[in-house]
Design an enzyme around this catalytic site. Structure first.
Site, PDB file in Angstrom:
ATOM      1  N   HIS A 134       0.785  -1.235   0.000  1.00 41.61           N
ATOM      2  CA  HIS A 134       0.000   0.000   0.000  1.00 41.61           C
ATOM      3  C   HIS A 134       0.822   1.292   0.000  1.00 41.61           C
ATOM      4  O   HIS A 134       0.534   2.221   0.771  1.00 41.61           O
ATOM      5  CB  HIS A 134      -0.981  -0.001   1.178  1.00 41.61           C
ATOM      6  N   HIS A 208      -9.891   1.996   0.118  1.00 45.44           N
ATOM      7  CA  HIS A 208      -9.818   0.932   1.114  1.00 45.44           C
ATOM      8  C   HIS A 208     -10.892   1.030   2.202  1.00 45.44           C
ATOM      9  O   HIS A 208     -10.604   0.835   3.385  1.00 45.44           O
ATOM     10  CB  HIS A 208      -8.418   0.957   1.734  1.00 45.44           C
ATOM     11  N   GLU A 344     -11.283  -3.932  -3.028  1.00 44.49           N
ATOM     12  CA  GLU A 344     -10.377  -2.918  -3.577  1.00 44.49           C
ATOM     13  C   GLU A 344     -10.183  -3.160  -5.071  1.00 44.49           C
ATOM     14  O   GLU A 344      -9.528  -4.115  -5.464  1.00 44.49           O
ATOM     15  CB  GLU A 344      -9.030  -2.996  -2.858  1.00 44.49           C
TER      16      GLU A 344
HETATM   17  C1  GLA Z   1      -5.125  -5.130   2.242  1.00 42.50           C
HETATM   18  C2  GLA Z   1      -4.257  -6.328   2.325  1.00 42.50           C
HETATM   19  C3  GLA Z   1      -4.482  -7.045   3.607  1.00 42.50           C
HETATM   20  C4  GLA Z   1      -4.307  -6.120   4.778  1.00 42.50           C
HETATM   21  C5  GLA Z   1      -5.220  -4.950   4.628  1.00 42.50           C
HETATM   22  C6  GLA Z   1      -4.984  -3.970   5.725  1.00 42.50           C
HETATM   23  O1  GLA Z   1      -6.391  -5.416   1.904  1.00 42.50           O
HETATM   24  O2  GLA Z   1      -4.426  -7.195   1.237  1.00 42.50           O
HETATM   25  O3  GLA Z   1      -3.588  -8.110   3.714  1.00 42.50           O
HETATM   26  O4  GLA Z   1      -2.994  -5.687   4.851  1.00 42.50           O
HETATM   27  O5  GLA Z   1      -5.001  -4.341   3.401  1.00 42.50           O
HETATM   28  O6  GLA Z   1      -4.937  -4.548   6.989  1.00 42.50           O
END
Ligand code: GLA
Length: 379
Positions: A134, A208, A344
């Protein structure tokens, strides 16, 4: 005869006038309200309240472009908040598992936090096992965006802009980004992303929000549909192996609406790696870049229904497996295990290291474009 006709016309005209007055009375005014939301690193940030003509309310802050609240009625007309989040900006700064945030420069993981472009290797922050996740240590979820209020034909909104400097979190090129959030009068939250660069780079922007259409409890009863015949299996560190695997006969088959909890605890290697669902589904598309239905989510108790449409080729479905009851969110609500889920829309994880995946490279002179629509209704 003539009298009768006149009377009939008068009655019809009266009915039409009454109906239009009535619909005006129930259809409220759309609006954007801005209020201070505290400071981050000494800089003031704001909270914007968007209201559409039907009374749907979205609260969004320019810190991280975070949607802090989304109020929408159940089948009895009762408004409920369907996203997880905090009441104040300090909590977002201290400990945010990406609740409601804009994610970039590269949403999801890049294996070993490295990639190569034109023979040059770029090293990124290692913030998730041996990988990067991210956008790194300070992704776009932690920056202050410039904000402008929008009034469009579709509804009110916000225009967020941010200039991500060359080298930020290890990524090459000054990336100029614009993200528009529009709360349409068709009961949609529409997110439009645009970006340009002055040097070849990689880009994968996403949003997100953690949804819980019931407004509380777990998401295990929610019925999920994913328009995807394939997903990208992962290794232990959640990096795709490169294979595109059919969902047929696996717990990853959501081609028909299925309760999330129905198979989540099955003995399956992929579910073990994800601690539940935390995978990327490859969307069935007639043509790349075309806007199409990606997912639908239904909560049978409240009747709330959400559809997601996107121009992106894939969707990460994360079932809130890292939520463990230690976070106290809005209105003192404790968020238990699997009490929110993320959908997402994006390109596949680790694309910069997987030449066989759709490319995430952005060249100077080209524009990155991505639109995702969350459409709300009740059933
Ligand atoms: C994303 C990732 C997850 C986790 C979330 C935040 O969706 O794929 O593994 O890290 O973000 O907790």
């Amino acid at each position: 005869m003539f009298r009768k006709k006149i009377n009939f016309i008068i009655v019809v005209a009266t009915v039409i006038t009454c109906l239009s007055l009535f619909s005006k009375a129930i259809a409220g005014e759309e609006s954007v309200r801005k209020e201070p939301f505290g400071t981050v690193g000494g800089k003031p940030v704001n909270l914007y309240t968007l209201t559409n003509k039907n009374g749907l309310v979205a609260k969004i802050t320019n810190y991280g472009g975070i949607v802090t609240s989304l109020m929408f009625p159940d089948r009895n007309g009762n408004l409920g908040d369907i996203v997880l989040g905090y009441d104040n900006v300090d909590s977002y700064v201290k400990n945010n598992p990406y609740f409601g945030a804009l994610i970039g420069r590269y949403g999801n993981r890049i294996g070993k936090a490295k990639f190569t472009l034109d023979g040059k290797e770029y090293s990124l922050a290692v913030n998730n096992g041996e990988n990067t996740l991210h956008g790194g240590l300070k992704g776009y979820d932690k920056v202050i965006w410039n904000a402008k209020e929008l009034k469009t034909k579709e509804g009110v909104g916000l225009e967020f802009t941010y200039l991500s400097p060359d080298g930020e979190e290890g990524y090459p090129g000054n990336l100029s980004i614009k993200v528009d959030y529009i709360l349409t009068n068709r009961n949609e939250l529409k997110i439009d992303y645009f970006a340009t660069t002055d040097k070849k780079t990689v880009v994968n922007l996403t949003h997100h929000s953690y949804f819980n259409l019931a407004g509380g409890g777990t998401i295990l009863d929610h019925r999920l549909m994913l328009k995807a015949n394939k997903f990208t299996p992962v290794d232990k560190g959640l990096i795709p192996t490169g294979e595109l695997r059919s969902v047929k006969g696996t717990p990853f088959d959501f081609t028909k609406p299925t309760a999330i909890g129905a198979r989540i605890d099955q003995d399956d290697e992929q579910l073990r790696f994800g601690g539940g669902y935390d995978h990327n589904w490859v969307l069935n598309k007639s043509r790349s870049g075309v806007m199409s239905l990606a997912a639908s989510l239904y909560d049978p108790k409240s009747g709330r229904f959400m559809e997601i449409l996107t121009t992106e080729p894939a969707i990460q479905f994360y079932s809130g497996n890292f939520l463990d009851g230690t976070i106290t969110g809005k209105r003192g609500q404790v968020y238990p295990y699997r009490s929110g889920l993320c959908l997402e829309t994006q390109h596949y994880p680790d694309s910069p290291n997987k030449p066989q995946f759709p490319s995430t490279v952005l060249n100077p002179g080209k524009e990155y474009r991505h639109t995702t629509i969350h459409k709300f209704s009740v059933k």
